[in-house]
Design an enzyme around this catalytic site. Structure first.
Site, mmCIF file in Angstrom:
data_model
loop_
_atom_site.group_PDB
_atom_site.id
_atom_site.type_symbol
_atom_site.label_atom_id
_atom_site.label_comp_id
_atom_site.label_asym_id
_atom_site.label_seq_id
_atom_site.Cartn_x
_atom_site.Cartn_y
_atom_site.Cartn_z
ATOM 1 N N ARG A 102 0.758 -1.151 0.037
ATOM 2 C CA ARG A 102 -0.029 -0.048 -0.090
ATOM 3 C C ARG A 102 0.805 1.181 -0.075
ATOM 4 O O ARG A 102 0.665 2.339 -0.709
ATOM 5 C CB ARG A 102 -0.792 -0.147 1.445
ATOM 6 C CG ARG A 102 -1.949 0.909 1.261
ATOM 7 C CD ARG A 102 -2.836 0.682 2.514
ATOM 8 N NE ARG A 102 -3.752 -0.423 2.050
ATOM 9 C CZ ARG A 102 -4.907 -0.334 1.585
ATOM 10 N NH1 ARG A 102 -5.383 0.836 1.060
ATOM 11 N NH2 ARG A 102 -5.786 -1.321 1.405
ATOM 12 N N MET A 151 -11.642 4.028 -4.871
ATOM 13 C CA MET A 151 -12.133 3.264 -3.790
ATOM 14 C C MET A 151 -10.848 2.708 -3.242
ATOM 15 O O MET A 151 -10.977 1.506 -2.936
ATOM 16 C CB MET A 151 -12.792 2.022 -4.508
ATOM 17 C CG MET A 151 -14.357 2.364 -5.127
ATOM 18 S SD MET A 151 -15.046 3.664 -4.032
ATOM 19 C CE MET A 151 -15.985 2.347 -2.846
ATOM 20 N N ARG A 152 -9.799 3.345 -3.389
ATOM 21 C CA ARG A 152 -8.593 2.854 -2.353
ATOM 22 C C ARG A 152 -8.069 3.965 -1.249
ATOM 23 O O ARG A 152 -8.409 4.887 -1.285
ATOM 24 C CB ARG A 152 -7.317 3.230 -3.384
ATOM 25 C CG ARG A 152 -6.923 2.410 -4.466
ATOM 26 C CD ARG A 152 -6.727 0.566 -4.009
ATOM 27 N NE ARG A 152 -5.507 0.585 -3.470
ATOM 28 C CZ ARG A 152 -5.000 -0.619 -3.166
ATOM 29 N NH1 ARG A 152 -5.737 -1.523 -2.979
ATOM 30 N NH2 ARG A 152 -3.975 -0.627 -2.249
ATOM 31 N N LEU A 167 -6.235 5.856 1.235
ATOM 32 C CA LEU A 167 -5.018 6.615 0.964
ATOM 33 C C LEU A 167 -4.466 6.539 2.393
ATOM 34 O O LEU A 167 -4.976 6.900 3.548
ATOM 35 C CB LEU A 167 -5.190 7.865 0.416
ATOM 36 C CG LEU A 167 -5.608 7.835 -0.964
ATOM 37 C CD1 LEU A 167 -6.128 9.016 -1.444
ATOM 38 C CD2 LEU A 167 -4.773 7.264 -2.001
ATOM 39 N N HIS A 176 -18.736 11.198 -0.377
ATOM 40 C CA HIS A 176 -19.042 9.818 0.431
ATOM 41 C C HIS A 176 -20.655 9.603 0.171
ATOM 42 O O HIS A 176 -21.057 10.534 0.657
ATOM 43 C CB HIS A 176 -18.717 9.631 1.630
ATOM 44 C CG HIS A 176 -18.646 8.346 2.489
ATOM 45 N ND1 HIS A 176 -17.921 7.206 2.014
ATOM 46 C CD2 HIS A 176 -19.498 7.828 3.299
ATOM 47 C CE1 HIS A 176 -18.501 6.289 2.728
ATOM 48 N NE2 HIS A 176 -19.327 6.705 3.630
ATOM 49 N N THR A 207 -9.014 13.359 5.602
ATOM 50 C CA THR A 207 -7.920 13.369 6.956
ATOM 51 C C THR A 207 -7.533 11.872 6.931
ATOM 52 O O THR A 207 -8.095 10.987 6.212
ATOM 53 C CB THR A 207 -8.582 13.617 8.283
ATOM 54 O OG1 THR A 207 -9.520 12.753 8.583
ATOM 55 C CG2 THR A 207 -9.147 14.982 8.413
ATOM 56 N N LEU A 258 -10.472 7.356 7.775
ATOM 57 C CA LEU A 258 -11.344 6.985 6.893
ATOM 58 C C LEU A 258 -12.666 7.581 6.798
ATOM 59 O O LEU A 258 -13.382 7.393 8.005
ATOM 60 C CB LEU A 258 -11.381 5.425 6.502
ATOM 61 C CG LEU A 258 -12.323 4.946 5.416
ATOM 62 C CD1 LEU A 258 -11.517 5.268 4.151
ATOM 63 C CD2 LEU A 258 -12.561 3.496 5.669
ATOM 64 N N GLU A 278 -25.648 13.453 -5.385
ATOM 65 C CA GLU A 278 -23.979 13.532 -5.254
ATOM 66 C C GLU A 278 -23.739 14.410 -6.340
ATOM 67 O O GLU A 278 -22.609 15.412 -6.032
ATOM 68 C CB GLU A 278 -23.604 12.191 -5.477
ATOM 69 C CG GLU A 278 -23.645 11.263 -4.303
ATOM 70 C CD GLU A 278 -23.104 9.767 -4.707
ATOM 71 O OE1 GLU A 278 -21.873 10.086 -5.157
ATOM 72 O OE2 GLU A 278 -23.446 8.842 -4.122
HETATM 73 C C1 GAR Z 1 -20.552 7.263 -5.752
HETATM 74 O O1 GAR Z 1 -21.649 6.764 -5.065
HETATM 75 C C2 GAR Z 1 -19.448 7.778 -4.628
HETATM 76 O O2 GAR Z 1 -19.876 8.531 -3.699
HETATM 77 C C3 GAR Z 1 -18.996 6.480 -3.961
HETATM 78 O O3 GAR Z 1 -18.720 5.588 -5.008
HETATM 79 C C4 GAR Z 1 -19.747 5.887 -6.165
HETATM 80 C C5 GAR Z 1 -18.830 6.082 -7.440
HETATM 81 O O4 GAR Z 1 -19.795 6.479 -8.546
HETATM 82 N N1 GAR Z 1 -17.733 6.605 -3.294
HETATM 83 C C6 GAR Z 1 -17.476 5.873 -2.163
HETATM 84 O O5 GAR Z 1 -18.075 5.043 -1.571
HETATM 85 C C7 GAR Z 1 -16.233 6.286 -1.437
HETATM 86 N N2 GAR Z 1 -16.097 5.862 -0.188
HETATM 87 P P1 GAR Z 1 -19.154 7.046 -9.623
HETATM 88 O O6 GAR Z 1 -17.881 6.392 -10.174
HETATM 89 O O7 GAR Z 1 -20.380 6.933 -10.550
HETATM 90 O O8 GAR Z 1 -18.727 8.613 -9.531
#
Ligand code: GAR
Length: 230
Positions: free
Chosen positions: A72, A97-98, A100, A116, A148, A151, A181
Site C-alpha cells: 500500500r 475506492m483505495r 490512502l 461519500h 484526513t 477514513l 451527489e
Molecule cells: C459514488 O456513489 C461515490 O459516492 C462512492 O462511489 C460511487 C462512485 O460512483 N464513493 C465511495 O463510496 C467512497 N467511499 P461514480 O464512479 O459513478 O462517481
C-alpha cells in the site's frame, strides 16, 4: 483565492470505476466555463469506464494500478510522485475506492476532497445504503468532505439529503442519491473555483456567502409531495 481563466484551479480527479461524479464535474466545467483545469483523470484500475469517457472528451486520463505495487505504501508513494509532478491545487476523489495512507494524506493536507454516499459521520466505509436501511434511518444522503487520515471522517463542506421511502432497496437509494451527489460535488467545485472555501486548523469549514451548505433540493421536492397529499 478566486480563480480566473488565466489562473485556473488545477484539479486532479481520481476514480476507480464508471466515474459519473467525475463526468458531472467535467460537464459543469465546460457548460459553466468554470475557471478549472483538469490536469488528470487518474484511475487505480486501467479498465475503469470513466477513463474512456475522459479520453473521449480530450482530457488527460491515465491509470496507475495498485496491483503493480508490492505494498500500500509503495502505491501511495507512486501516486504521490505522479500527482506532485502535475501540481494540482486540489485532488478530487470521485468514487476512488483505495484507502490512502496517512503519509499521502498529510503530504496534501487540506487539498484532498472526497464524496461519500452517506450523511457522515454516519455510515463510513462500504455498503452505505445497506447500512442506512439496516439502521432504519428516515433520511439518507451524501457528503463532500476534506480527507484526513481517518477514513471517511473529515471536515464537511456540503451534504445532500434524500428521504428513505417504504420498500426502498439499497439500489433504490443509490439511484436516487446519485444525482444529489453530482449536484453537491459540482456546487463544491464552483465554491472552490470562486475561492470561497476555507478550512481552519480546528477543522471548521467556512464557505463565504453560503449560509446554507446543505443541499436541500431533494428534501424540498419531498416536502412538496407531502403537502400535496395532506
Ligand atoms: C459514488 O456513489 C461515490 O459516492 C462512492 O462511489 C460511487 C462512485 O460512483 N464513493 C465511495 O463510496 C467512497 N467511499 P461514480 O464512479 O459513478 O462517481
Amino acid at each position: 483565492m478566486e480563480h480566473t481563466p488565466e489562473r485556473p484551479l488545477r484539479v486532479a480527479i481520481l476514480i476507480s470505476g464508471r466515474g459519473s461524479n467525475m463526468q458531472a464535474l467535467v460537464r459543469a466545467i465546460a457548460a459553466e466555463r468554470l475557471p478549472v483545469q483538469v490536469c488528470t483523470v487518474l484511475s487505480n484500475r486501467a479498465d475503469a469506464a470513466g477513463l474512456d469517457w475522459a479520453r473521449a472528451q480530450g482530457l488527460p486520463a491515465e491509470s496507475l494500478s495498485h496491483r503493480d505495487y508490492d505494498s500500500r505504501d509503495a502505491f501511495d508513494a507512486a501516486l504521490l510522485a505522479r500527482l506532485d509532478a502535475l501540481a494540482p491545487d486540489v485532488i478530487l476523489l470521485a468514487g476512488f475506492m483505495r484507502v490512502l495512507g496517512s503519509d499521502f494524506v498529510r503530504h496534501f493536507d487540506g487539498r484532498i476532497i472526497n464524496i461519500h454516499p452517506s450523511l457522515l459521520p454516519a455510515f463510513p466505509g462500504l455498503h452505505t445504503h445497506q447500512q442506512a436501511l439496516a439502521q432504519g434511518v428516515q433520511w439518507h444522503g451524501c457528503t463532500v468532505h476534506f480527507v484526513t487520515p481517518v477514513l471517511d471522517h473529515g471536515p464537511i463542506i456540503a451534504q445532500g439529503a434524500i428521504p428513505v421511502l417504504g420498500g426502498d432497496t439499497p439500489d433504490d437509494l443509490a439511484a436516487r442519491l446519485l444525482p444529489v451527489e453530482h449536484q453537491i460535488y459540482v456546487q463544491v467545485l464552483r465554491w472552490l473555483a470562486q475561492g470561497r472555501v476555507s478550512l481552519y486548523d480546528d477543522g471548521r469549514v467556512e464557505v463565504s456567502d453560503a449560509p446554507h451548505r446543505a443541499w436541500a433540493g431533494a428534501t424540498i421536492f419531498h416536502l412538496q409531495d407531502c403537502h400535496e397529499h395532506e
